[in-house]
Design a protein around this motif. Structure first.
Motif, PDB file in Angstrom:
ATOM      1  N   GLY A   1       0.805  -1.217   0.000  1.00  0.00           N
ATOM      2  CA  GLY A   1       0.000   0.000   0.000  1.00  0.00           C
ATOM      3  C   GLY A   1       0.837   1.266   0.000  1.00  0.00           C
ATOM      4  N   LEU A   2       1.880   1.295  -0.803  1.00  0.00           N
ATOM      5  CA  LEU A   2       2.795   2.428  -0.825  1.00  0.00           C
ATOM      6  C   LEU A   2       2.260   3.501  -1.763  1.00  0.00           C
ATOM      7  CD1 LEU A   2       6.119   0.384  -0.967  1.00  0.00           C
ATOM      8  CD2 LEU A   2       4.863   1.180   1.043  1.00  0.00           C
ATOM      9  N   PHE A   3       1.687   4.548  -1.206  1.00  0.00           N
ATOM     10  CA  PHE A   3       0.982   5.552  -1.998  1.00  0.00           C
ATOM     11  C   PHE A   3       1.739   6.864  -2.144  1.00  0.00           C
ATOM     12  CE2 PHE A   3      -0.132   6.587   2.342  1.00  0.00           C
ATOM     13  CZ  PHE A   3      -0.139   7.971   2.356  1.00  0.00           C
TER      14      PHE A   3
ATOM     15  N   ALA B   1      18.460   9.430  -3.502  1.00  0.00           N
ATOM     16  CA  ALA B   1      17.696   8.462  -2.723  1.00  0.00           C
ATOM     17  C   ALA B   1      16.208   8.647  -2.990  1.00  0.00           C
ATOM     18  CB  ALA B   1      17.987   8.654  -1.235  1.00  0.00           C
ATOM     19  N   SER B   2      15.404   7.697  -2.520  1.00  0.00           N
ATOM     20  CA  SER B   2      13.951   7.847  -2.634  1.00  0.00           C
ATOM     21  C   SER B   2      13.269   6.989  -1.591  1.00  0.00           C
ATOM     22  CB  SER B   2      13.457   7.457  -4.039  1.00  0.00           C
ATOM     23  OG  SER B   2      13.475   6.053  -4.208  1.00  0.00           O
ATOM     24  N   ALA B   3      11.998   7.310  -1.364  1.00  0.00           N
ATOM     25  CA  ALA B   3      11.181   6.532  -0.439  1.00  0.00           C
ATOM     26  C   ALA B   3       9.794   6.365  -1.028  1.00  0.00           C
ATOM     27  CB  ALA B   3      11.080   7.242   0.908  1.00  0.00           C
ATOM     28  N   SER B   4       9.224   5.197  -0.840  1.00  0.00           N
ATOM     29  CA  SER B   4       7.818   4.957  -1.176  1.00  0.00           C
ATOM     30  C   SER B   4       7.133   4.552   0.121  1.00  0.00           C
ATOM     31  CB  SER B   4       7.683   3.858  -2.230  1.00  0.00           C
ATOM     32  OG  SER B   4       8.297   4.245  -3.444  1.00  0.00           O
ATOM     33  N   MET B   5       6.130   5.350   0.542  1.00  0.00           N
ATOM     34  CA  MET B   5       5.572   5.188   1.879  1.00  0.00           C
ATOM     35  C   MET B   5       4.097   4.822   1.846  1.00  0.00           C
ATOM     36  SD  MET B   5       7.539   8.307   3.808  1.00  0.00           S
ATOM     37  CE  MET B   5       7.317   7.522   5.407  1.00  0.00           C
ATOM     38  N   GLY B   6       3.663   4.101   2.862  1.00  0.00           N
ATOM     39  CA  GLY B   6       2.273   3.690   2.980  1.00  0.00           C
ATOM     40  C   GLY B   6       1.615   4.317   4.178  1.00  0.00           C
ATOM     41  N   ASP B   7       0.354   3.958   4.423  1.00  0.00           N
ATOM     42  CA  ASP B   7      -0.369   4.567   5.539  1.00  0.00           C
ATOM     43  C   ASP B   7      -0.400   3.678   6.771  1.00  0.00           C
ATOM     44  OD1 ASP B   7      -2.043   2.633   4.608  1.00  0.00           O
ATOM     45  OD2 ASP B   7      -3.668   3.984   4.023  1.00  0.00           O
ATOM     46  N   ARG B   8       0.408   2.617   6.772  1.00  0.00           N
ATOM     47  CA  ARG B   8       0.521   1.792   7.978  1.00  0.00           C
ATOM     48  C   ARG B   8       1.581   2.398   8.877  1.00  0.00           C
ATOM     49  NH1 ARG B   8       3.888  -2.660   9.265  1.00  0.00           N
ATOM     50  NH2 ARG B   8       4.520  -3.021   7.129  1.00  0.00           N
ATOM     51  N   PRO B   9       1.219   2.826  10.079  1.00  0.00           N
ATOM     52  CA  PRO B   9       2.226   3.421  10.962  1.00  0.00           C
ATOM     53  C   PRO B   9       3.205   2.375  11.464  1.00  0.00           C
ATOM     54  CG  PRO B   9       0.154   3.133  12.132  1.00  0.00           C
ATOM     55  CD  PRO B   9      -0.112   2.769  10.691  1.00  0.00           C
ATOM     56  N   THR B  10       4.438   2.834  11.733  1.00  0.00           N
ATOM     57  CA  THR B  10       5.370   1.954  12.408  1.00  0.00           C
ATOM     58  C   THR B  10       4.884   1.754  13.829  1.00  0.00           C
ATOM     59  OG1 THR B  10       6.705   3.853  13.053  1.00  0.00           O
ATOM     60  CG2 THR B  10       7.313   2.751  11.019  1.00  0.00           C
TER      61      THR B  10
ATOM     62  N   GLN C   1       6.691   7.884  15.277  1.00  0.00           N
ATOM     63  CA  GLN C   1       5.375   8.175  14.732  1.00  0.00           C
ATOM     64  C   GLN C   1       5.377   8.196  13.207  1.00  0.00           C
ATOM     65  OE1 GLN C   1       2.784   8.360  16.822  1.00  0.00           O
ATOM     66  NE2 GLN C   1       4.262   7.886  18.420  1.00  0.00           N
ATOM     67  N   GLY C   2       6.375   7.587  12.599  1.00  0.00           N
ATOM     68  CA  GLY C   2       6.479   7.611  11.145  1.00  0.00           C
ATOM     69  C   GLY C   2       5.580   6.598  10.465  1.00  0.00           C
ATOM     70  N   LEU C   3       5.625   6.609   9.129  1.00  0.00           N
ATOM     71  CA  LEU C   3       4.868   5.670   8.318  1.00  0.00           C
ATOM     72  C   LEU C   3       5.790   4.580   7.785  1.00  0.00           C
ATOM     73  CD1 LEU C   3       2.656   8.110   6.224  1.00  0.00           C
ATOM     74  CD2 LEU C   3       2.002   6.821   8.255  1.00  0.00           C
ATOM     75  N   PHE C   4       5.206   3.459   7.465  1.00  0.00           N
ATOM     76  CA  PHE C   4       5.958   2.374   6.836  1.00  0.00           C
ATOM     77  C   PHE C   4       6.487   2.850   5.493  1.00  0.00           C
ATOM     78  CE2 PHE C   4       6.360  -1.144   3.924  1.00  0.00           C
ATOM     79  CZ  PHE C   4       7.054  -2.085   4.668  1.00  0.00           C
TER      80      PHE C   4
ATOM     81  N   ARG D   1      -6.069  14.330   0.324  1.00  0.00           N
ATOM     82  CA  ARG D   1      -5.811  14.699   1.715  1.00  0.00           C
ATOM     83  C   ARG D   1      -4.732  13.798   2.324  1.00  0.00           C
ATOM     84  NH1 ARG D   1     -10.551  14.794   2.962  1.00  0.00           N
ATOM     85  NH2 ARG D   1     -10.923  17.054   2.792  1.00  0.00           N
ATOM     86  N   ARG D   2      -4.757  12.530   1.971  1.00  0.00           N
ATOM     87  CA  ARG D   2      -3.780  11.583   2.511  1.00  0.00           C
ATOM     88  C   ARG D   2      -2.355  11.951   2.091  1.00  0.00           C
ATOM     89  NH1 ARG D   2      -4.104   5.223   0.897  1.00  0.00           N
ATOM     90  NH2 ARG D   2      -3.791   6.154  -1.163  1.00  0.00           N
ATOM     91  N   ILE D   3      -2.143  12.253   0.814  1.00  0.00           N
ATOM     92  CA  ILE D   3      -0.800  12.589   0.348  1.00  0.00           C
ATOM     93  C   ILE D   3      -0.392  13.980   0.842  1.00  0.00           C
ATOM     94  CG2 ILE D   3      -1.549  13.541  -1.881  1.00  0.00           C
ATOM     95  CD1 ILE D   3       1.615  11.447  -1.264  1.00  0.00           C
ATOM     96  N   ALA D   4      -1.368  14.873   0.997  1.00  0.00           N
ATOM     97  CA  ALA D   4      -1.048  16.211   1.497  1.00  0.00           C
ATOM     98  C   ALA D   4      -0.503  16.146   2.922  1.00  0.00           C
ATOM     99  CB  ALA D   4      -2.286  17.100   1.443  1.00  0.00           C
ATOM    100  N   GLN D   5      -1.052  15.263   3.731  1.00  0.00           N
ATOM    101  CA  GLN D   5      -0.573  15.129   5.110  1.00  0.00           C
ATOM    102  C   GLN D   5       0.890  14.685   5.132  1.00  0.00           C
ATOM    103  OE1 GLN D   5      -2.243  16.231   7.570  1.00  0.00           O
ATOM    104  NE2 GLN D   5      -4.270  16.432   6.637  1.00  0.00           N
TER     105      GLN D   5
END
Length: 356
Positions: A95-97, A259-268, A274-277, A164-168
């Motif tokens: 779920g990396l959005f 570098a790059s990151a692809s992140m999802g909405d599952r919290p660590t 308090q970051g995201l996966f 809204r999700r990506i804006a956060q």
């Protein structure tokens, strides 16, 4: 901190090894690394580029450090078995959005940029790109036009929830980039763009410390090249982000530093921040022509590890230490072949470790 390390193919294992050495030097309490097969090497060993055991390892981790995939030996395989399908599968299954790609010209390397040195020196931005929506994932097809010719069509759409999700994510990232976000759209001609702009404005109300601006994508492309220093974080959709991130990367002068990151909405897990996966990887490929020669520049992967500490684990100080060590190594003339130097993979890693 459970980190799945997926070195992959080509130079992937070489550059990932140096990033792991850097992480180990920090001696972070509770950090555990697990290594799995992915890409061409996974196909050769397990019959699939993304084996179930690797996917399970990634799902159970708090973050993934990824190398590269791609193997010429696998080019004739059915598409679903090719190494590149592994990264697409990970993005979907995890779920990396949100894609985060920094573009920074390091001091002393301005001459490598196609921009004038004084312009290149001001570039230090982060592009936050929505990764799972937009025209790439909309309905599409081919139909007959009125004149009988073929007509291709693709549906571009974004819901308020997706925006809204990506804006956060962008607002959160901006706190490490002078609290500035520029949202890029095409609201003057696209209804999708108008929904995007309205939603970003509304979402910004919860972040009064963030300075929000808006820009049309054609102007943004010009401004990235002419006045890159005005940007902190650029927030945009999938299509525009694909183009603008490559544009910014080219302006840096070498993909060996990106570098790059692809992140999802599952919290660590709450215990590690308090970051995201996220899945963190250099933007370069597997470079099979130099694989095993010890020539690859590992700095992009080391910087990806720094992004992981910052965005998934909230370890800003540790991330900054790694980035500072890379900057000092470059300033001291430690450079790989991609930067016109003669230092090998292990030598570059050792130089970063020494400065860390």
């Amino acid at each position: 901190m459970k980190i799945a390390v997926l070195p992959g193919d080509g130079i992937g294992p070489e550059v990932t090894r140096e990033a792991v050495r850097v992480l180990g030097a920090l001696a972070l309490p509770g950090m555990t690394l697990f290594e799995g097969d992915v890409g061409g090497i996974a196909y050769k060993r397990h019959g699939h580029p993304l084996p179930l055991e690797t996917l399970t390892m990634a799902r159970e981790a708090d973050a993934v450090l990824f190398g590269a995939v791609g193997d010429p030996d696998c080019d004739a395989l059915d598409r679903h078995l090719r190494p590149e399908q592994a990264i697409l599968g990970l993005r979907k299954e995890l779920g990396l959005f949100a894609n985060l790609r920094p573009a920074k010209v390091f001091v002393g390397l301005e001459h490598l940029s196609p921009l004038r040195p004084e312009v290149a020196a001001t570039m230090d931005l982060l592009i936050v790109r929505e990764l799972t929506g937009d025209v790439y994932f909309g309905e599409k097809g081919v139909r007959a036009a009125l004149d009988g010719s073929r007509e291709g069509w693709d549906l571009m759409s974004y819901s308020e929830t997706e925006v809204r999700r990506i804006a956060q994510v962008a607002f959160r990232a901006a706190r490490g980039k002078d609290c500035r976000v520029c949202s890029v759209d095409k609201a003057n001609v696209l209804e999708t763009g108008q929904v995007w702009r309205d939603t970003v404005k509304d979402a910004a109300g919860s972040h009064p410390d963030i300075e929000l601006s808006h820009m049309y994508v054609d102007n943004a492309a010009m401004q990235i090249i002419s006045h890159p220093g005005q940007f902190g974080v650029i927030l945009t959709g999938n299509l525009f982000g694909d183009i603008l991130s490559d544009l910014a990367s080219a302006a840096v002068g070498s993909i060996g530093l990106l570098a790059s990151a692809s992140m999802g909405d599952r919290p660590t897990r709450e215990s590690v921040g308090q970051g995201l996966f996220g899945l963190y990887e250099p933007i370069h490929g597997s470079a099979p022509d130099i694989a095993g020669m010890g020539k690859a520049n590992p700095m992009a992967t080391i910087l990806s590890a720094a992004m992981m500490l910052r965005h998934s684990f909230g370890l800003e100080a540790e991330a900054a230490r790694i980035e500072g060590a890379v900057e000092r190594a470059l300033a001291d003339g430690i450079r790989g072949g991609d930067l016109g130097g003669a230092h090998g993979t292990e030598a570059i890693g050792a130089a970063v470790l020494e400065r860390l």
